[in-house]
Design a protein around this motif. Structure first.
Motif, PDB file in Angstrom:
ATOM      1  N   ALA A  86    -103.630-111.808  75.338  1.00 18.74           N
ATOM      2  CA  ALA A  86    -103.385-112.635  74.146  1.00 18.74           C
ATOM      3  C   ALA A  86    -102.371-113.745  74.396  1.00 18.74           C
ATOM      4  O   ALA A  86    -102.555-114.876  73.951  1.00 18.74           O
ATOM      5  N   TYR A  87    -101.305-113.444  75.110  1.00 16.62           N
ATOM      6  CA  TYR A  87    -100.212-114.409  75.302  1.00 16.62           C
ATOM      7  C   TYR A  87    -100.605-115.513  76.277  1.00 16.62           C
ATOM      8  O   TYR A  87     -99.913-116.520  76.384  1.00 16.62           O
ATOM      9  N   LEU A  88    -101.712-115.353  76.976  1.00 19.88           N
ATOM     10  CA  LEU A  88    -102.145-116.360  77.941  1.00 19.88           C
ATOM     11  C   LEU A  88    -102.603-117.639  77.259  1.00 19.88           C
ATOM     12  O   LEU A  88    -102.515-118.719  77.838  1.00 19.88           O
ATOM     13  N   ALA A  89    -103.088-117.543  76.036  1.00 21.69           N
ATOM     14  CA  ALA A  89    -103.555-118.719  75.300  1.00 21.69           C
ATOM     15  C   ALA A  89    -102.359-119.488  74.759  1.00 21.69           C
ATOM     16  O   ALA A  89    -101.528-118.942  74.032  1.00 21.69           O
ATOM     17  N   GLU A  90    -102.294-120.760  75.108  1.00 24.63           N
ATOM     18  CA  GLU A  90    -101.167-121.585  74.669  1.00 24.63           C
ATOM     19  C   GLU A  90    -101.042-121.613  73.151  1.00 24.63           C
ATOM     20  O   GLU A  90     -99.933-121.575  72.605  1.00 24.63           O
ATOM     21  N   SER A  91    -102.167-121.644  72.453  1.00 23.37           N
ATOM     22  CA  SER A  91    -102.115-121.664  70.982  1.00 23.37           C
ATOM     23  C   SER A  91    -101.467-120.391  70.438  1.00 23.37           C
ATOM     24  O   SER A  91    -100.701-120.451  69.464  1.00 23.37           O
ATOM     25  N   ASN A  92    -101.730-119.253  71.071  1.00 20.09           N
ATOM     26  CA  ASN A  92    -101.088-118.008  70.647  1.00 20.09           C
ATOM     27  C   ASN A  92     -99.595-118.039  70.929  1.00 20.09           C
ATOM     28  O   ASN A  92     -98.788-117.612  70.095  1.00 20.09           O
ATOM     29  N   ARG A  93     -99.217-118.533  72.109  1.00 16.11           N
ATOM     30  CA  ARG A  93     -97.781-118.620  72.442  1.00 16.11           C
ATOM     31  C   ARG A  93     -97.053-119.498  71.435  1.00 16.11           C
ATOM     32  O   ARG A  93     -95.969-119.149  70.959  1.00 16.11           O
ATOM     33  N   LYS A  94     -97.633-120.633  71.101  1.00 12.48           N
ATOM     34  CA  LYS A  94     -96.997-121.547  70.135  1.00 12.48           C
ATOM     35  C   LYS A  94     -96.875-120.898  68.764  1.00 12.48           C
ATOM     36  O   LYS A  94     -95.841-121.006  68.100  1.00 12.48           O
ATOM     37  N   ALA A  95     -97.924-120.210  68.325  1.00 16.06           N
ATOM     38  CA  ALA A  95     -97.894-119.556  67.013  1.00 16.06           C
ATOM     39  C   ALA A  95     -96.848-118.451  66.982  1.00 16.06           C
ATOM     40  O   ALA A  95     -96.102-118.306  65.999  1.00 16.06           O
ATOM     41  N   ILE A  96     -96.771-117.686  68.056  1.00 20.35           N
ATOM     42  CA  ILE A  96     -95.791-116.593  68.126  1.00 20.35           C
ATOM     43  C   ILE A  96     -94.382-117.150  68.099  1.00 20.35           C
ATOM     44  O   ILE A  96     -93.522-116.669  67.359  1.00 20.35           O
ATOM     45  N   THR A  97     -94.122-118.190  68.878  1.00 19.45           N
ATOM     46  CA  THR A  97     -92.788-118.795  68.918  1.00 19.45           C
ATOM     47  C   THR A  97     -92.422-119.422  67.575  1.00 19.45           C
ATOM     48  O   THR A  97     -91.271-119.348  67.150  1.00 19.45           O
ATOM     49  N   ALA A  98     -93.388-120.023  66.906  1.00 19.60           N
ATOM     50  CA  ALA A  98     -93.127-120.672  65.620  1.00 19.60           C
ATOM     51  C   ALA A  98     -92.798-119.659  64.523  1.00 19.60           C
ATOM     52  O   ALA A  98     -91.970-119.932  63.650  1.00 19.60           O
ATOM     53  N   SER A  99     -93.441-118.488  64.573  1.00 22.23           N
ATOM     54  CA  SER A  99     -93.296-117.518  63.480  1.00 22.23           C
ATOM     55  C   SER A  99     -92.436-116.315  63.803  1.00 22.23           C
ATOM     56  O   SER A  99     -91.963-115.639  62.900  1.00 22.23           O
ATOM     57  N   GLY A 100     -92.286-116.008  65.081  1.00 16.92           N
ATOM     58  CA  GLY A 100     -91.596-114.777  65.454  1.00 16.92           C
ATOM     59  C   GLY A 100     -90.891-114.898  66.783  1.00 16.92           C
ATOM     60  O   GLY A 100     -90.451-115.981  67.160  1.00 16.92           O
ATOM     61  N   VAL A 101     -90.814-113.783  67.475  1.00 20.62           N
ATOM     62  CA  VAL A 101     -90.176-113.741  68.786  1.00 20.62           C
ATOM     63  C   VAL A 101     -91.069-112.922  69.715  1.00 20.62           C
ATOM     64  O   VAL A 101     -91.539-111.844  69.349  1.00 20.62           O
ATOM     65  N   ALA A 102     -91.332-113.480  70.897  1.00 19.03           N
ATOM     66  CA  ALA A 102     -92.142-112.780  71.895  1.00 19.03           C
ATOM     67  C   ALA A 102     -91.223-111.964  72.799  1.00 19.03           C
ATOM     68  O   ALA A 102     -90.236-112.485  73.328  1.00 19.03           O
ATOM     69  N   VAL A 103     -91.555-110.688  72.979  1.00 19.20           N
ATOM     70  CA  VAL A 103     -90.803-109.797  73.864  1.00 19.20           C
ATOM     71  C   VAL A 103     -91.764-109.321  74.948  1.00 19.20           C
ATOM     72  O   VAL A 103     -92.741-108.616  74.652  1.00 19.20           O
ATOM     73  N   TRP A 104     -91.480-109.714  76.186  1.00 17.04           N
ATOM     74  CA  TRP A 104     -92.312-109.293  77.312  1.00 17.04           C
ATOM     75  C   TRP A 104     -91.827-107.943  77.809  1.00 17.04           C
ATOM     76  O   TRP A 104     -90.676-107.805  78.243  1.00 17.04           O
ATOM     77  N   LEU A 105     -92.695-106.941  77.728  1.00 23.75           N
ATOM     78  CA  LEU A 105     -92.413-105.646  78.341  1.00 23.75           C
ATOM     79  C   LEU A 105     -92.895-105.750  79.785  1.00 23.75           C
ATOM     80  O   LEU A 105     -94.088-105.655  80.061  1.00 23.75           O
ATOM     81  N   ARG A 106     -91.953-105.983  80.678  1.00 24.68           N
ATOM     82  CA  ARG A 106     -92.269-106.251  82.087  1.00 24.68           C
ATOM     83  C   ARG A 106     -92.304-104.936  82.867  1.00 24.68           C
ATOM     84  O   ARG A 106     -91.378-104.130  82.783  1.00 24.68           O
ATOM     85  N   ALA A 107     -93.388-104.743  83.607  1.00 23.85           N
ATOM     86  CA  ALA A 107     -93.553-103.537  84.421  1.00 23.85           C
ATOM     87  C   ALA A 107     -94.203-103.936  85.743  1.00 23.85           C
ATOM     88  O   ALA A 107     -94.999-104.874  85.785  1.00 23.85           O
ATOM     89  N   ASP A 108     -93.870-103.207  86.803  1.00 20.00           N
ATOM     90  CA  ASP A 108     -94.484-103.532  88.092  1.00 20.00           C
ATOM     91  C   ASP A 108     -95.879-102.917  88.185  1.00 20.00           C
ATOM     92  O   ASP A 108     -96.270-102.066  87.385  1.00 20.00           O
ATOM     93  N   VAL A 109     -96.636-103.382  89.172  1.00 23.20           N
ATOM     94  CA  VAL A 109     -98.041-102.999  89.280  1.00 23.20           C
ATOM     95  C   VAL A 109     -98.224-101.495  89.475  1.00 23.20           C
ATOM     96  O   VAL A 109     -99.180-100.908  88.946  1.00 23.20           O
ATOM     97  N   ASP A 110     -97.326-100.850  90.193  1.00 24.89           N
ATOM     98  CA  ASP A 110     -97.493 -99.411  90.423  1.00 24.89           C
ATOM     99  C   ASP A 110     -97.315 -98.607  89.138  1.00 24.89           C
ATOM    100  O   ASP A 110     -98.062 -97.649  88.893  1.00 24.89           O
ATOM    101  N   LEU A 111     -96.356 -98.987  88.312  1.00 23.63           N
ATOM    102  CA  LEU A 111     -96.176 -98.308  87.032  1.00 23.63           C
ATOM    103  C   LEU A 111     -97.383 -98.567  86.121  1.00 23.63           C
ATOM    104  O   LEU A 111     -97.898 -97.637  85.485  1.00 23.63           O
ATOM    105  N   LEU A 112     -97.842 -99.800  86.079  1.00 20.00           N
ATOM    106  CA  LEU A 112     -99.017-100.120  85.268  1.00 20.00           C
ATOM    107  C   LEU A 112    -100.227 -99.310  85.725  1.00 20.00           C
ATOM    108  O   LEU A 112    -100.949 -98.741  84.905  1.00 20.00           O
ATOM    109  N   TRP A 113    -100.440 -99.255  87.043  1.00 20.76           N
ATOM    110  CA  TRP A 113    -101.579 -98.532  87.580  1.00 20.76           C
ATOM    111  C   TRP A 113    -101.501 -97.046  87.225  1.00 20.76           C
ATOM    112  O   TRP A 113    -102.499 -96.431  86.838  1.00 20.76           O
ATOM    113  N   GLN A 114    -100.309 -96.491  87.334  1.00 16.48           N
ATOM    114  CA  GLN A 114    -100.110 -95.075  86.996  1.00 16.48           C
ATOM    115  C   GLN A 114    -100.547 -94.811  85.555  1.00 16.48           C
ATOM    116  O   GLN A 114    -101.112 -93.766  85.249  1.00 16.48           O
TER     117      GLN A 114
END
Length: 181
Positions: A86-114
């Protein structure tokens, strides 16, 4: 502890980062609504995301996803979990920034894969090399996710409660978003 949420908190990041689990708990702790854009799309279409992808393709899904996110952002402040793309679309990023706050839950590939390797509900991982696909997706998406307003690292061994409180700690750096009562 009581807080007042002033704007929607939108959790972004890869599949398996914990957006739904952490978001549900975070909303409970903050005493605000929790919404999941993927769940809202499934309800509206009356079919699974995998079925939407198979029948209508990813571009159609992304269009519907953007419409749902705009609708959810217009509601009362709460916690919104978005799909990994969802956040990949620029229009979504702009809408989120305009109305709220985006919080990236960052995880490495091994944790995601698990976390995602045994799930059959991930249409983008239905490839000959799902781990490689996940790694390629993460590598290409990280620069976009890095545009989020706040970053919270998801680490192995952290409980959902601990992650939710890490998000609260990050949100408290933004008095325009969250304040203690």
């Amino acid at each position: 502890m009581k807080w007042r949420l002033k704007k929607p908190v939108v959790l972004v990041g890869m599949m398996g980062a914990g957006k739904t689990a952490v978001g549900t708990h975070l909303a409970r702790v903050l005493a605000v609504p929790f919404l999941d854009s993927d769940d809202e799309i499934v309800k509206a279409a009356n079919m699974s995301i995998a079925e939407i992808f198979a029948r209508d393709g990813e571009p159609f899904f992304r269009q519907k996803e953007s419409q749902v996110i705009l609708r959810l952002l217009a509601g009362p402040p709460g916690v919104l979990s978005t799909g990994g793309g969802a956040y990949l679309a620029e229009s979504n990023r702009k809408a989120i920034t305009a109305s709220g706050v985006a919080v990236w839950l960052r995880a490495d590939v091994d944790l995601l894969w698990q976390r995602v390797r045994h799930k059959t509900t991930r249409p983008l991982l239905r490839t000959a090399d799902p781990y490689g696909t996940l790694k390629t997706m993460l590598d290409s998406r990280e620069p976009v996710y890095a545009q989020a307003d706040l970053v919270v690292d998801s680490l192995p061994g952290l409980s959902i409660d601990a992650m939710a409180h890490r998000v609260i700690d990050a949100l408290e750096t933004r008095p325009d978003v969250l304040e203690r009562k």
